[in-house]
Motif scaffolding. Structure first.
Motif, mmCIF file in Angstrom:
data_model
loop_
_atom_site.group_PDB
_atom_site.id
_atom_site.type_symbol
_atom_site.label_atom_id
_atom_site.label_comp_id
_atom_site.label_asym_id
_atom_site.label_seq_id
_atom_site.Cartn_x
_atom_site.Cartn_y
_atom_site.Cartn_z
ATOM 1 N N ASP A 51 -5.346 3.293 4.680
ATOM 2 C CA ASP A 51 -5.634 2.355 5.719
ATOM 3 C C ASP A 51 -4.551 1.451 5.895
ATOM 4 O O ASP A 51 -4.955 0.005 5.924
ATOM 5 C CB ASP A 51 -6.844 1.485 5.116
ATOM 6 C CG ASP A 51 -7.557 0.774 6.030
ATOM 7 O OD1 ASP A 51 -7.479 0.945 7.258
ATOM 8 O OD2 ASP A 51 -8.383 -0.109 5.824
ATOM 9 N N GLU A 52 -3.551 1.921 6.439
ATOM 10 C CA GLU A 52 -2.159 0.963 6.673
ATOM 11 C C GLU A 52 -1.893 1.386 7.965
ATOM 12 O O GLU A 52 -1.678 2.343 8.600
ATOM 13 C CB GLU A 52 -1.193 1.313 5.752
ATOM 14 C CG GLU A 52 0.344 0.582 5.897
ATOM 15 C CD GLU A 52 0.079 -0.959 5.395
ATOM 16 O OE1 GLU A 52 -0.152 -1.860 6.079
ATOM 17 O OE2 GLU A 52 0.330 -1.390 4.099
ATOM 18 N N ASP A 53 -1.342 0.244 8.802
ATOM 19 C CA ASP A 53 -0.864 0.138 10.146
ATOM 20 C C ASP A 53 0.389 -0.588 10.176
ATOM 21 O O ASP A 53 0.287 -1.646 9.495
ATOM 22 C CB ASP A 53 -1.744 -0.399 11.263
ATOM 23 C CG ASP A 53 -2.989 0.588 11.301
ATOM 24 O OD1 ASP A 53 -3.006 1.720 11.629
ATOM 25 O OD2 ASP A 53 -4.186 -0.157 10.866
ATOM 26 N N ARG B 90 -9.201 1.618 -4.997
ATOM 27 C CA ARG B 90 -8.423 2.913 -5.013
ATOM 28 C C ARG B 90 -8.480 3.324 -6.564
ATOM 29 O O ARG B 90 -8.387 4.592 -6.838
ATOM 30 C CB ARG B 90 -7.161 2.518 -4.619
ATOM 31 C CG ARG B 90 -5.859 3.743 -4.762
ATOM 32 C CD ARG B 90 -4.580 3.181 -4.228
ATOM 33 N NE ARG B 90 -3.662 4.041 -4.350
ATOM 34 C CZ ARG B 90 -3.346 5.216 -3.784
ATOM 35 N NH1 ARG B 90 -4.281 5.353 -2.728
ATOM 36 N NH2 ARG B 90 -2.300 5.903 -3.902
ATOM 37 N N ARG C 45 0.832 -1.129 0.078
ATOM 38 C CA ARG C 45 0.005 0.038 -0.216
ATOM 39 C C ARG C 45 0.905 1.137 -0.023
ATOM 40 O O ARG C 45 0.515 2.321 -0.807
ATOM 41 C CB ARG C 45 -0.943 0.208 1.256
ATOM 42 C CG ARG C 45 -2.056 -0.996 1.180
ATOM 43 C CD ARG C 45 -3.090 -1.057 2.224
ATOM 44 N NE ARG C 45 -4.016 -1.863 1.997
ATOM 45 C CZ ARG C 45 -5.283 -2.133 2.646
ATOM 46 N NH1 ARG C 45 -5.711 -0.935 3.178
ATOM 47 N NH2 ARG C 45 -6.052 -3.044 2.506
ATOM 48 N N GLU D 193 -0.579 -8.732 4.758
ATOM 49 C CA GLU D 193 -1.993 -8.643 3.743
ATOM 50 C C GLU D 193 -1.872 -9.728 2.830
ATOM 51 O O GLU D 193 -0.847 -9.845 2.165
ATOM 52 C CB GLU D 193 -2.121 -7.393 3.348
ATOM 53 C CG GLU D 193 -3.413 -7.047 2.668
ATOM 54 C CD GLU D 193 -3.584 -5.743 2.093
ATOM 55 O OE1 GLU D 193 -4.658 -5.190 1.815
ATOM 56 O OE2 GLU D 193 -2.548 -4.913 2.110
ATOM 57 N N TRP E 79 -8.074 -3.564 -2.581
ATOM 58 C CA TRP E 79 -7.560 -2.607 -2.099
ATOM 59 C C TRP E 79 -7.386 -1.449 -3.174
ATOM 60 O O TRP E 79 -7.662 -0.373 -3.477
ATOM 61 C CB TRP E 79 -6.905 -2.215 -1.017
ATOM 62 C CG TRP E 79 -6.276 -0.985 -0.579
ATOM 63 C CD1 TRP E 79 -6.933 -0.179 -0.048
ATOM 64 C CD2 TRP E 79 -5.037 -0.308 -1.092
ATOM 65 N NE1 TRP E 79 -6.152 1.022 0.179
ATOM 66 C CE2 TRP E 79 -4.972 0.917 -0.531
ATOM 67 C CE3 TRP E 79 -4.094 -0.811 -2.051
ATOM 68 C CZ2 TRP E 79 -4.133 1.881 -0.855
ATOM 69 C CZ3 TRP E 79 -2.979 0.246 -2.429
ATOM 70 C CH2 TRP E 79 -2.994 1.369 -1.925
ATOM 71 N N HIS F 87 0.404 4.793 11.470
ATOM 72 C CA HIS F 87 -0.978 4.416 10.750
ATOM 73 C C HIS F 87 -0.940 5.645 9.691
ATOM 74 O O HIS F 87 -0.723 6.921 9.820
ATOM 75 C CB HIS F 87 -2.377 4.660 11.757
ATOM 76 C CG HIS F 87 -3.429 4.775 10.933
ATOM 77 N ND1 HIS F 87 -4.045 3.491 10.405
ATOM 78 C CD2 HIS F 87 -4.212 5.691 10.681
ATOM 79 C CE1 HIS F 87 -5.295 3.916 9.883
ATOM 80 N NE2 HIS F 87 -5.294 5.115 10.039
ATOM 81 N N TRP F 88 -1.526 5.270 8.359
ATOM 82 C CA TRP F 88 -1.558 5.929 7.315
ATOM 83 C C TRP F 88 -3.131 5.914 7.119
ATOM 84 O O TRP F 88 -3.587 5.055 6.461
ATOM 85 C CB TRP F 88 -0.945 5.533 6.140
ATOM 86 C CG TRP F 88 0.534 5.846 6.138
ATOM 87 C CD1 TRP F 88 1.146 6.971 5.556
ATOM 88 C CD2 TRP F 88 1.392 5.080 6.746
ATOM 89 N NE1 TRP F 88 2.559 6.979 5.779
ATOM 90 C CE2 TRP F 88 2.620 5.730 6.356
ATOM 91 C CE3 TRP F 88 1.529 3.898 7.590
ATOM 92 C CZ2 TRP F 88 3.867 5.191 6.948
ATOM 93 C CZ3 TRP F 88 2.740 3.287 7.950
ATOM 94 C CH2 TRP F 88 3.947 3.954 7.735
ATOM 95 N N ASP F 89 -4.022 7.106 7.556
ATOM 96 C CA ASP F 89 -5.227 7.305 7.150
ATOM 97 C C ASP F 89 -5.877 6.822 5.582
ATOM 98 O O ASP F 89 -6.681 6.003 5.261
ATOM 99 C CB ASP F 89 -6.171 8.495 7.730
ATOM 100 C CG ASP F 89 -6.141 8.488 9.287
ATOM 101 O OD1 ASP F 89 -6.250 7.629 9.796
ATOM 102 O OD2 ASP F 89 -6.039 9.805 9.841
ATOM 103 N N ASP F 90 -5.240 7.714 4.823
ATOM 104 C CA ASP F 90 -5.509 7.345 3.517
ATOM 105 C C ASP F 90 -5.336 6.100 2.850
ATOM 106 O O ASP F 90 -6.094 5.836 1.862
ATOM 107 C CB ASP F 90 -4.675 8.692 2.594
ATOM 108 C CG ASP F 90 -4.821 9.834 2.768
ATOM 109 O OD1 ASP F 90 -5.946 10.366 3.627
ATOM 110 O OD2 ASP F 90 -4.050 10.664 2.655
#
Length: 116
Positions: free
Chosen positions: A69-71, A97, A42, A85, A93, A64-67
């Motif tokens: 959805d990555e932790d 996207r 991602r 993942e 995803w 965390h990257w909100d845009d």
């Protein structure tokens, strides 16, 4: 039989830098760790601007990257674990996207609706 427990203290993230090919994290104990961006598809497929929009979570135990959805956990980075993942999840995803409208096309559409 007695066993001795060794307590490991996990370092906290203090700063994050993402280049075109590397994720680098500065840790609270003075170390820095860098891993290939290819470990996190991602992030690899994100724009430079999206990569810069991160925040620390869990008081620095993760990023965390909100845009996107990555932790990513610091513990996982230190253990050398790439993204867990599944390919199916990543493909969904990526498809979602690529089908979303860009900010520019959304603004153009809104402008046309107001004018028309």
């Amino acid at each position: 039989m007695s066993t001795s427990a060794v307590e490991l203290e996990i370092s906290f993230a203090e700063d994050v830098t993402v280049s075109d090919d590397t994720l680098s994290v500065d840790l609270s104990d003075g170390r820095s760790i860098s891993v290939p961006l290819a470990w996190y598809p991602r992030l690899l497929h994100a724009s430079s601007a999206e990569r810069k929009r991160w925040r620390l979570i869990g008081r620095g135990l993760g990023i965390h990257w909100d845009d996107l959805d990555e932790d990513i956990s610091i513990e996982g980075l230190l253990a050398g674990k790439p993204s867990g993942e599944s390919q199916a999840s990543f493909s969904r995803w990526l498809t979602k996207r690529s089908s979303r409208p860009t900010t520019r096309s959304t603004r153009t559409r809104e402008k046309a609706l107001r004018a028309g």
